[in-house]
Design a protein around this motif. Structure first.
Motif, short mmCIF file in Angstrom:
data_model
loop_
_atom_site.label_atom_id
_atom_site.label_comp_id
_atom_site.label_asym_id
_atom_site.label_seq_id
_atom_site.Cartn_x
_atom_site.Cartn_y
_atom_site.Cartn_z
N GLY B 138 -15.28 11.95 -52.65
CA GLY B 138 -14.90 12.28 -51.28
C GLY B 138 -14.36 13.68 -51.10
O GLY B 138 -13.91 14.04 -50.01
N TYR B 139 -14.40 14.48 -52.17
CA TYR B 139 -13.91 15.85 -52.04
C TYR B 139 -14.82 16.62 -51.08
O TYR B 139 -16.04 16.59 -51.21
CB TYR B 139 -13.88 16.55 -53.39
CG TYR B 139 -13.23 17.90 -53.36
CD1 TYR B 139 -11.89 18.04 -53.02
CD2 TYR B 139 -13.96 19.05 -53.64
CE1 TYR B 139 -11.29 19.28 -52.98
CE2 TYR B 139 -13.37 20.30 -53.60
CZ TYR B 139 -12.03 20.40 -53.27
OH TYR B 139 -11.44 21.63 -53.22
N SER B 140 -14.22 17.28 -50.13
CA SER B 140 -14.98 17.94 -49.06
C SER B 140 -14.08 19.00 -48.45
O SER B 140 -12.89 19.08 -48.77
CB SER B 140 -15.39 16.90 -48.01
OG SER B 140 -14.23 16.21 -47.55
N PRO B 142 -12.43 19.30 -45.64
CA PRO B 142 -11.12 18.87 -45.11
C PRO B 142 -10.09 18.61 -46.20
O PRO B 142 -8.89 18.84 -46.00
CB PRO B 142 -11.46 17.58 -44.36
CG PRO B 142 -12.90 17.70 -44.00
CD PRO B 142 -13.52 18.44 -45.15
N VAL B 143 -10.53 18.14 -47.35
CA VAL B 143 -9.58 17.87 -48.43
C VAL B 143 -8.99 19.18 -48.94
O VAL B 143 -7.77 19.31 -49.10
CB VAL B 143 -10.27 17.10 -49.57
CG1 VAL B 143 -9.33 16.98 -50.77
CG2 VAL B 143 -10.72 15.73 -49.10
N ALA B 146 -6.67 20.62 -46.37
CA ALA B 146 -5.46 19.80 -46.27
C ALA B 146 -4.49 20.16 -47.39
O ALA B 146 -3.27 20.22 -47.19
CB ALA B 146 -5.81 18.32 -46.31
N LEU B 147 -5.03 20.38 -48.58
CA LEU B 147 -4.17 20.81 -49.69
C LEU B 147 -3.53 22.16 -49.37
O LEU B 147 -2.34 22.38 -49.63
CB LEU B 147 -4.98 20.89 -50.99
CG LEU B 147 -5.45 19.56 -51.58
CD1 LEU B 147 -6.43 19.79 -52.72
CD2 LEU B 147 -4.27 18.72 -52.05
N ASP B 150 -0.81 21.54 -46.80
CA ASP B 150 0.35 20.87 -47.39
C ASP B 150 1.23 21.88 -48.13
O ASP B 150 2.45 21.89 -47.97
CB ASP B 150 -0.14 19.78 -48.36
CG ASP B 150 1.01 18.92 -48.88
OD1 ASP B 150 1.74 18.36 -48.05
OD2 ASP B 150 1.17 18.84 -50.11
N VAL B 197 -7.15 12.88 -40.60
CA VAL B 197 -8.33 13.08 -41.43
C VAL B 197 -7.92 13.14 -42.89
O VAL B 197 -8.35 12.35 -43.72
CB VAL B 197 -9.08 14.36 -41.02
CG1 VAL B 197 -10.24 14.66 -41.98
CG2 VAL B 197 -9.60 14.22 -39.59
N ALA B 198 -7.10 14.11 -43.21
CA ALA B 198 -6.53 14.25 -44.55
C ALA B 198 -5.15 14.88 -44.33
O ALA B 198 -5.09 16.02 -43.87
CB ALA B 198 -7.40 15.13 -45.45
N PRO B 199 -4.08 14.17 -44.58
CA PRO B 199 -2.77 14.69 -44.24
C PRO B 199 -2.48 16.03 -44.90
O PRO B 199 -2.84 16.21 -46.05
CB PRO B 199 -1.81 13.60 -44.76
CG PRO B 199 -2.61 12.79 -45.72
CD PRO B 199 -4.03 12.89 -45.28
#
Lengths: 95, 381
Positions: B138-140, B142-143, B146-147, B150, B197-199
């Motif tokens: 699921g790495y994409s 948005p991930v 999101a990192l 964060d 979506v991805a916090p």
């Protein structure tokens, strides 16, 4: 645990996942190996999740950031990273 | 002596859902609009460059999109080049055109950008080929972003509301863009309460897909009459860079952004303080923040702030326009060109220098490109 990014007992290429066991450069894609030995570790600098799968950015020093998949770790925690057979990294929170 | 390069005209299709269109028909619309306004140049086009990120996947067009469009548009005597560089395809297409002109291999170039991501047959979630073995989990994009978000929030003390405000401002700008997919105003609460979506990124902090296209007419200044030259926007700087060290991503800055910006500024003989309007690649709220800081347009830790002296993403950005990949860079150039010419609805017409930046590919995994253009107002505005 002290990250050792260029040690001679490398296991997986972080970029393409190709397994190898000598030298510091991947024979398949030419990238520098990120992990030394079976396990390396570092500090979690960011974390997120999508579709129920956790993704964690782990600083290994020298501005190198590894991406771990699965497991639960919070920023600031120290984790050990272990390559899976497919080249991705699993993490375990260190006490 | 370097050849002066001009952006004479541009046009963009509505970004949204184009039922049953394909890339050829979609891109031909803006192209014909531009050619019809410049019949003197239409017959002199010697190169057609088309940026597309996904036409191979959505329509099976592995090759020859530019050749097909040249044929459809009746541009006999020209030849075509397809440019496929992920989300930066449109910007790179403009740079290919400018490079051909600088090398005296072309004088009048039609640059197009197109993709169909809503009506096309696109697997979801959209994942670039560069994602690698992590894609199975699921790495994409948005991930990754999101990192970035964060870490940025944690290390700079920026709040989630500060980040949400970026989306609110871009959407406010989109009210003046008739081609944007989403134009209605939103609030910080709307952004923060939209689905996660991805916090910490929520849906309204992630750009939507869209179908869309655009066209830009790029010429050598010495190949057009003096009146046309005086009324055209000047392309005075361009830069592009990849990140050769894929494992060095700090998540707070992208080396390729810094390099691309530096090259473009040096090319133009200008610096960040000269830029008063910019379109940057806000695929996510956090990406706008980091791009602005990397380009020197905001201080570190302040990329989220709305400060006087620089208007950011006045067309609404990817967050509001939508992101038909190959067309995005063309829409960015169209926005800056119109703002510099005083053609954009509500524009003050006072802008002197504009910047366009795109990022394509995926950081961390080693296939990432950042591209930057510097545009300056017409001499006779």
């Amino acid at each position: 645990m002290t990250p050792r990014n260029d040690a001679p007992t490398l296991a997986h290429c972080r970029t393409c996942g190709w397994r190898r066991d000598d030298g510091a450069v991947c024979a398949r894609c030419g990238e520098r190996f990120l992990l030394s030995g079976v396990t390396a570790g570092g500090e979690v600098v960011a974390a997120t999740a999508i579709g129920g799968v956790a993704f964690t950015a782990v600083s290994l020093g020298d501005a190198i950031t590894a991406l771990a998949i699965g497991g639960e770790a919070r920023p600031g925690q120290h984790v050990a990273l272990t390559p899976r057979d497919d080249g991705t990294l699993a993490l375990e929170v260190l006490a | 002596v370097r050849r002066d390069i001009l952006v004479v005209d541009s046009e963009v299709s509505p970004f949204g859902t184009h039922d049953r269109h394909d890339s050829i028909r979609c891109a031909a619309g803006p192209a014909r609009a531009v050619l019809d306004r410049h019949p003197d140049l239409a017959g002199r086009i010697d190169l057609v460059v088309v940026g597309t990120g996904m036409a191979a996947r959505t329509e099976g067009r592995e090759n020859g999109l530019a050749q097909s469009l040249a044929g459809v548009l009746g541009l006999g005597g020209s030849y075509g080049i397809d440019v496929r560089e992920f989300c930066a395809s449109g910007n790179v297409a403009v740079q290919v055109a400018a490079t051909a002109i600088e090398a005296a291999r072309a004088e009048v170039v039609l640059v197009l950008g197109v993709d169909h991501l809503v009506s096309g047959d696109v697997p979801r979630p959209l994942r670039p080929e560069a994602v690698g073995v992590e894609a199975a989990y699921g790495y994409s994009p948005p991930v990754f972003y999101a990192l970035c978000a964060d870490r940025y929030l944690r290390e700079t003390g920026t709040s989630v509301a500060d980040l949400a405000a970026v989306a609110v401002r871009n959407r406010r700008h989109a009210a003046s863009n008739p081609n944007a997919r989403f134009r209605e105003a939103i609030t910080e609460a709307d952004v923060l309460e939209s689905p996660l979506v991805a916090p910490p990124l929520t849906r309204l902090q992630c750009c939507p897909n869209a179908d869309g296209s655009g066209a830009v007419l790029v010429v050598a200044a010495d190949a057009v009459d003096a009146d046309t030259a005086k009324r055209a926007v000047r392309l005075t700087g361009m830069g592009a860079a990849t990140n050769a060290s894929p494992h060095t991503a700090s998540l707070l800055s992208f080396a390729e952004d810094v390099d691309a910006g530096r090259r473009a500024y040096e090319d133009a003989g200008l610096g960040p303080s000269d830029v008063d309007v910019a379109e940057v690649h806000d695929a996510f709220t956090i990406s706008q923040v980091i791009h602005l800081e990397d380009l020197g347009l905001r201080e570190r830790g302040e990329g989220w702030r709305d400060l006087p002296g620089l208007v950011v993403n006045p067309s609404g950005g990817l967050l509001s326009r939508g992101h038909p990949i190959g067309a995005t860079g063309i829409a960015q150039v169209d926005s800056i060109r119109r703002h510099l010419c005083g053609e954009w609805a509500g524009s003050s017409g006072s802008f002197r220098t504009g910047l366009v930046q795109e990022a394509g590919g995926m950081q961390v995994l080693g296939q990432i490109l950042s591209t930057c253009l510097i545009l300056q107002a017409p001499l006779a505005r």
